[in-house]
Design a protein around this motif. Structure first.
Motif, PDB file in Angstrom:
ATOM      1  N   MET A   1       0.846  -1.199   0.000  1.00 63.28           N
ATOM      2  CA  MET A   1       0.000   0.000   0.000  1.00 63.28           C
ATOM      3  C   MET A   1       0.878   1.245   0.000  1.00 63.28           C
ATOM      4  O   MET A   1       1.934   1.277   0.625  1.00 63.28           O
ATOM      5  N   ILE A   2       0.495   2.300  -0.684  1.00 66.21           N
ATOM      6  CA  ILE A   2       1.276   3.514  -0.763  1.00 66.21           C
ATOM      7  C   ILE A   2       1.288   4.210   0.588  1.00 66.21           C
ATOM      8  O   ILE A   2       0.255   4.371   1.234  1.00 66.21           O
ATOM      9  N   LYS A   3       2.456   4.629   1.042  1.00 67.65           N
ATOM     10  CA  LYS A   3       2.587   5.267   2.336  1.00 67.65           C
ATOM     11  C   LYS A   3       2.070   6.686   2.289  1.00 67.65           C
ATOM     12  O   LYS A   3       2.318   7.429   1.365  1.00 67.65           O
ATOM     13  N   LYS A   4       1.359   7.091   3.342  1.00 67.24           N
ATOM     14  CA  LYS A   4       0.829   8.445   3.415  1.00 67.24           C
ATOM     15  C   LYS A   4       1.902   9.334   4.018  1.00 67.24           C
ATOM     16  O   LYS A   4       2.341   9.153   5.135  1.00 67.24           O
ATOM     17  N   ASP A   5       2.331  10.338   3.255  1.00 65.84           N
ATOM     18  CA  ASP A   5       3.445  11.162   3.679  1.00 65.84           C
ATOM     19  C   ASP A   5       3.024  12.504   4.255  1.00 65.84           C
ATOM     20  O   ASP A   5       3.828  13.191   4.851  1.00 65.84           O
ATOM     21  N   THR A  19      -6.363  15.615   3.069  1.00 66.22           N
ATOM     22  CA  THR A  19      -6.380  14.177   3.224  1.00 66.22           C
ATOM     23  C   THR A  19      -6.653  13.541   1.889  1.00 66.22           C
ATOM     24  O   THR A  19      -7.038  14.195   0.933  1.00 66.22           O
ATOM     25  N   ARG A  20      -6.483  12.235   1.828  1.00 67.63           N
ATOM     26  CA  ARG A  20      -6.563  11.536   0.561  1.00 67.63           C
ATOM     27  C   ARG A  20      -8.011  11.307   0.153  1.00 67.63           C
ATOM     28  O   ARG A  20      -8.831  10.854   0.928  1.00 67.63           O
ATOM     29  N   HIS A  21      -8.313  11.645  -1.078  1.00 67.53           N
ATOM     30  CA  HIS A  21      -9.643  11.426  -1.627  1.00 67.53           C
ATOM     31  C   HIS A  21      -9.572  10.265  -2.605  1.00 67.53           C
ATOM     32  O   HIS A  21      -8.886  10.334  -3.604  1.00 67.53           O
ATOM     33  N   ILE A  22     -10.288   9.181  -2.292  1.00 73.44           N
ATOM     34  CA  ILE A  22     -10.310   8.005  -3.144  1.00 73.44           C
ATOM     35  C   ILE A  22     -11.726   7.843  -3.671  1.00 73.44           C
ATOM     36  O   ILE A  22     -12.686   7.786  -2.919  1.00 73.44           O
ATOM     37  N   LYS A  23     -11.883   7.773  -4.967  1.00 73.37           N
ATOM     38  CA  LYS A  23     -13.190   7.640  -5.568  1.00 73.37           C
ATOM     39  C   LYS A  23     -13.455   6.174  -5.879  1.00 73.37           C
ATOM     40  O   LYS A  23     -12.861   5.602  -6.776  1.00 73.37           O
ATOM     41  N   ALA A 348      -2.018  -6.701  -5.413  1.00 74.21           N
ATOM     42  CA  ALA A 348      -2.082  -5.295  -4.990  1.00 74.21           C
ATOM     43  C   ALA A 348      -2.397  -4.351  -6.142  1.00 74.21           C
ATOM     44  O   ALA A 348      -2.401  -3.140  -5.943  1.00 74.21           O
ATOM     45  N   ILE A 349      -2.662  -4.874  -7.329  1.00 74.56           N
ATOM     46  CA  ILE A 349      -2.901  -4.006  -8.494  1.00 74.56           C
ATOM     47  C   ILE A 349      -4.144  -3.150  -8.282  1.00 74.56           C
ATOM     48  O   ILE A 349      -4.107  -1.917  -8.405  1.00 74.56           O
ATOM     49  N   LEU A 350      -5.248  -3.787  -7.963  1.00 75.32           N
ATOM     50  CA  LEU A 350      -6.503  -3.057  -7.803  1.00 75.32           C
ATOM     51  C   LEU A 350      -6.438  -2.101  -6.616  1.00 75.32           C
ATOM     52  O   LEU A 350      -6.908  -0.958  -6.710  1.00 75.32           O
ATOM     53  N   GLU A 351      -5.854  -2.543  -5.521  1.00 78.52           N
ATOM     54  CA  GLU A 351      -5.773  -1.701  -4.326  1.00 78.52           C
ATOM     55  C   GLU A 351      -4.920  -0.463  -4.581  1.00 78.52           C
ATOM     56  O   GLU A 351      -5.296   0.656  -4.210  1.00 78.52           O
ATOM     57  N   ASN A 352      -3.770  -0.629  -5.227  1.00 80.81           N
ATOM     58  CA  ASN A 352      -2.895   0.502  -5.508  1.00 80.81           C
ATOM     59  C   ASN A 352      -3.519   1.467  -6.511  1.00 80.81           C
ATOM     60  O   ASN A 352      -3.368   2.692  -6.380  1.00 80.81           O
ATOM     61  N   ASP A 354      -6.794   2.034  -7.044  1.00 76.46           N
ATOM     62  CA  ASP A 354      -7.865   2.781  -6.397  1.00 76.46           C
ATOM     63  C   ASP A 354      -7.322   3.807  -5.409  1.00 76.46           C
ATOM     64  O   ASP A 354      -7.942   4.858  -5.188  1.00 76.46           O
ATOM     65  N   ALA A 355      -6.176   3.520  -4.806  1.00 78.88           N
ATOM     66  CA  ALA A 355      -5.611   4.427  -3.804  1.00 78.88           C
ATOM     67  C   ALA A 355      -4.913   5.626  -4.423  1.00 78.88           C
ATOM     68  O   ALA A 355      -4.690   6.630  -3.734  1.00 78.88           O
ATOM     69  N   THR A 356      -4.559   5.562  -5.695  1.00 83.87           N
ATOM     70  CA  THR A 356      -3.751   6.621  -6.299  1.00 83.87           C
ATOM     71  C   THR A 356      -4.374   7.267  -7.527  1.00 83.87           C
ATOM     72  O   THR A 356      -3.840   8.275  -8.009  1.00 83.87           O
ATOM     73  N   LYS A 357      -5.471   6.746  -8.035  1.00 87.15           N
ATOM     74  CA  LYS A 357      -5.973   7.220  -9.329  1.00 87.15           C
ATOM     75  C   LYS A 357      -6.535   8.647  -9.269  1.00 87.15           C
ATOM     76  O   LYS A 357      -6.575   9.343 -10.285  1.00 87.15           O
ATOM     77  N   ASN A 358      -6.982   9.100  -8.086  1.00 88.92           N
ATOM     78  CA  ASN A 358      -7.641  10.406  -7.996  1.00 88.92           C
ATOM     79  C   ASN A 358      -6.758  11.473  -7.362  1.00 88.92           C
ATOM     80  O   ASN A 358      -7.275  12.458  -6.838  1.00 88.92           O
ATOM     81  N   SER A 359      -5.453  11.304  -7.402  1.00 90.44           N
ATOM     82  CA  SER A 359      -4.571  12.314  -6.812  1.00 90.44           C
ATOM     83  C   SER A 359      -4.627  13.628  -7.594  1.00 90.44           C
ATOM     84  O   SER A 359      -4.640  14.714  -6.994  1.00 90.44           O
ATOM     85  N   VAL A 360      -4.664  13.557  -8.907  1.00 95.11           N
ATOM     86  CA  VAL A 360      -4.769  14.780  -9.709  1.00 95.11           C
ATOM     87  C   VAL A 360      -6.133  15.428  -9.516  1.00 95.11           C
ATOM     88  O   VAL A 360      -6.254  16.659  -9.479  1.00 95.11           O
ATOM     89  N   VAL A 361      -7.172  14.609  -9.353  1.00 97.05           N
ATOM     90  CA  VAL A 361      -8.509  15.149  -9.080  1.00 97.05           C
ATOM     91  C   VAL A 361      -8.513  15.890  -7.749  1.00 97.05           C
ATOM     92  O   VAL A 361      -9.107  16.972  -7.626  1.00 97.05           O
ATOM     93  N   ALA A 362      -7.846  15.330  -6.738  1.00 99.28           N
ATOM     94  CA  ALA A 362      -7.772  15.989  -5.433  1.00 99.28           C
ATOM     95  C   ALA A 362      -7.004  17.304  -5.526  1.00 99.28           C
ATOM     96  O   ALA A 362      -7.371  18.302  -4.903  1.00 99.28           O
ATOM     97  N   PHE A 363      -5.926  17.321  -6.322  1.00101.42           N
ATOM     98  CA  PHE A 363      -5.171  18.565  -6.518  1.00101.42           C
ATOM     99  C   PHE A 363      -6.049  19.617  -7.197  1.00101.42           C
ATOM    100  O   PHE A 363      -6.034  20.794  -6.817  1.00101.42           O
ATOM    101  N   ASP A 364      -6.817  19.212  -8.187  1.00 99.25           N
ATOM    102  CA  ASP A 364      -7.714  20.142  -8.871  1.00 99.25           C
ATOM    103  C   ASP A 364      -8.780  20.662  -7.919  1.00 99.25           C
ATOM    104  O   ASP A 364      -9.184  21.829  -7.993  1.00 99.25           O
TER     105      ASP A 364
END
Length: 518
Positions: A1-5, A19-23, A348-352, A354-364
């Protein structure tokens, strides 16, 4: 799982925490750190004073908006103003670095107070918004600068070979600073951001699935854990020079140039990477792994995954083609999801993803929450607003990271941007206050803003001049319509003061007051 920094702690409900937004299934969920880690962080000795030097946002902001960038904007704008002065007699004067910084401060203040959608006449009305805006510049000057700000010294018309040329220089300089000051974790995300714009632009896009519909498409790469924007490129459509490769391959290779060889995982969304590109990214000089969603119509998906549609819901199925792993996942009886990955861990493909796909959306979303974007018909000005939003968000993320490393509690983002506005605008306020032809009402507005930060005498900002004895002049404190003449002069600031604004103090107390003030 990606570490929260990175994590932000907010004291009020109106501040959205970082905080992290996961869709997942059209629902935004919030991933936060463990309560024990939060309590341990909050219980440490922290500096909560917003006026502390550790909470100064200007040095962080200047890492992105460097003096080189501001001076380039000043130079190009003055060239354009000089061309206007040949055509119009009443064109305003040239600008300078302090005034452009004050303009940035005004725009950042509108973003912090969510007043970017207000009419300009209302923003510069002191009865509605106080003295914050009118103390920086006048309504006419603000409108003139916003309308005529320029970012290249050539003709502002679009060139046939490069329609992005009016903005290319400033954009490249600022993206270089974003890459140099980047916060890089173990995963980055590439996705598109649509900057809404409906004016005239040769590379304006129409995206029917996007709620903004029309705008300028920006391909963006962000860190998946902190949402820091590392790099971005405008999508120019048919004007994009891909050197014979596909658009997906071009943007993925160009955006990841700064992280080649770091063995970072890249989550791709909004593009269509191929098997050839995924295998190529594993080799030198790239050394990057990739996770991406794949459309069901893609011919590269193994037929085994398409045939196996009768398995139970939420049960993954895998198929390997060379170094690339394809995964199919039944969301329900009618929807099948396909993913492409070059990771070694299949589970871990699906988990990773889903955990990272919306990072650009959260930045926007962070840019939209406090945006300085205003209405306009010039696409260069709209992208300039977008750059200010990018820098303000990146500066705050960098500040939060530094605060966490120093075991300090970060201030709220709204307080951070208000302090940034003051640091950018105060030098220009003091220059305006020292002008002899500045109206007294404007000087009173400047004093009203500056005195909130530090009490000082009105005449300190002016140069002390020798006052001839016996001269009668108007009181510097009274309204100019009263026209009160007086011979009394302040012994410290050399300002003329009438009897109403004169205080009788003995010599001993006067010395004490001077000592306290110094």
């Amino acid at each position: 799982m990606i570490k929260k920094d990175l994590c932000e702690f907010s004291e009020s409900d109106d501040e959205k925490p970082l905080t992290r937004h996961i869709k997942t299934r059209k629902k935004l969920q919030r991933f936060e750190d463990d309560d024990d880690e939060k309590d341990a962080f909050l219980n440490q000795k922290q500096n909560d004073d917003p006026d502390s030097p550790n909470n100064n946002p200007l040095p962080i902001f200047e890492k992105f908006f460097t003096n080189e960038i501001v001076q380039e904007i000043v130079r190009c704008t003055n060239i354009f103003i000089e061309k206007l002065s040949r055509k119009y007699k009443n064109s305003s004067g040239f600008t300078n670095v302090d005034e452009i910084k004050a303009l940035l401060g005004v725009l950042i203040l509108t973003a912090a107070m969510n007043e970017n959608h207000f009419r300009t006449e209302d923003i510069f009305n002191s009865e509605i918004h106080g003295s914050q805006y009118v103390s920086c510049m006048s309504l006419q000057r603000f409108s003139f600068l916003v309308q005529n700000i320029c970012f290249n010294d050539k003709e502002t018309e679009e060139n046939e070979s490069d329609p992005f040329s009016p903005m290319r220089n400033i954009w490249d300089l600022l993206m270089t600073q974003c890459r140099n000051n980047s916060i890089l974790g173990s995963n980055v995300t590439i996705d598109e951001i649509l900057v809404p714009f409906r004016g005239s632009c040769s590379f304006k896009m129409f995206l029917p699935d996007n709620e903004k519909k029309y705008g300028i498409k920006i391909m963006t790469m962000c860190d998946s854990s902190s949402y820091y924007m590392i790099d971005a490129m405008p999508h120019l459509g048919k004007y994009t020079k891909t050197d014979g490769c596909s658009a997906s391959e071009f943007y993925i290779k160009e955006l990841t140039k700064s992280i080649h060889g770091t063995k970072t995982n890249v989550t791709v969304k909004g593009l269509k990477p191929s098997i050839y590109l995924a295998e190529q990214m594993l080799e030198k000089p790239y050394n990057l792994t990739m996770i991406s969603s794949v459309k069901a119509s893609n011919k590269e998906i193994p037929k085994v995954l398409k045939r196996n549609t009768n398995r139970s819901i939420e049960t993954p199925s895998f198929s390997t083609v060379g170094s690339v792993t394809f995964m199919s996942y039944n969301l329900d009886s009618n929807a099948i999801r396909y993913l492409l990955a070059t990771n070694d861990d299949k589970n871990a493909i699906l988990e990773n993803y889903d955990a990272t796909k919306n990072s650009v959306v959260a930045f926007d979303q962070m840019c939209s929450d406090m945006s300085c974007k205003r209405k306009g018909n010039n696409w260069t000005t709209i992208l300039f607003y977008h750059l200010i939003n990018i820098v303000s968000v990146n500066s705050y993320i960098l500040y939060c990271q530094n605060s966490k490393n120093d075991n300090r509690k970060p201030i709220q983002r709204r307080v951070f941007m208000n302090k940034l506005h003051a640091d950018l605008a105060n030098p220009w306020r003091k220059i305006r206050f020292g002008l002899s032809n500045m109206p007294r009402t404007v000087k009173n507005d400047i004093l009203a803003v500056l005195n909130k930060q530090k009490k000082e005498c009105p005449g300190i900002a002016k140069e002390k001049k020798e006052v001839p004895e016996g001269k009668r002049r108007a009181c510097s404190m009274c309204h100019y319509k009263l026209n009160r003449k007086t011979r009394n002069v302040c012994k410290k600031c050399k300002q003329f003061i009438c009897g109403q604004h004169t205080a009788s103090v003995c010599v001993i107390c006067a010395e004490d007051l001077v000592a306290i003030r110094h």
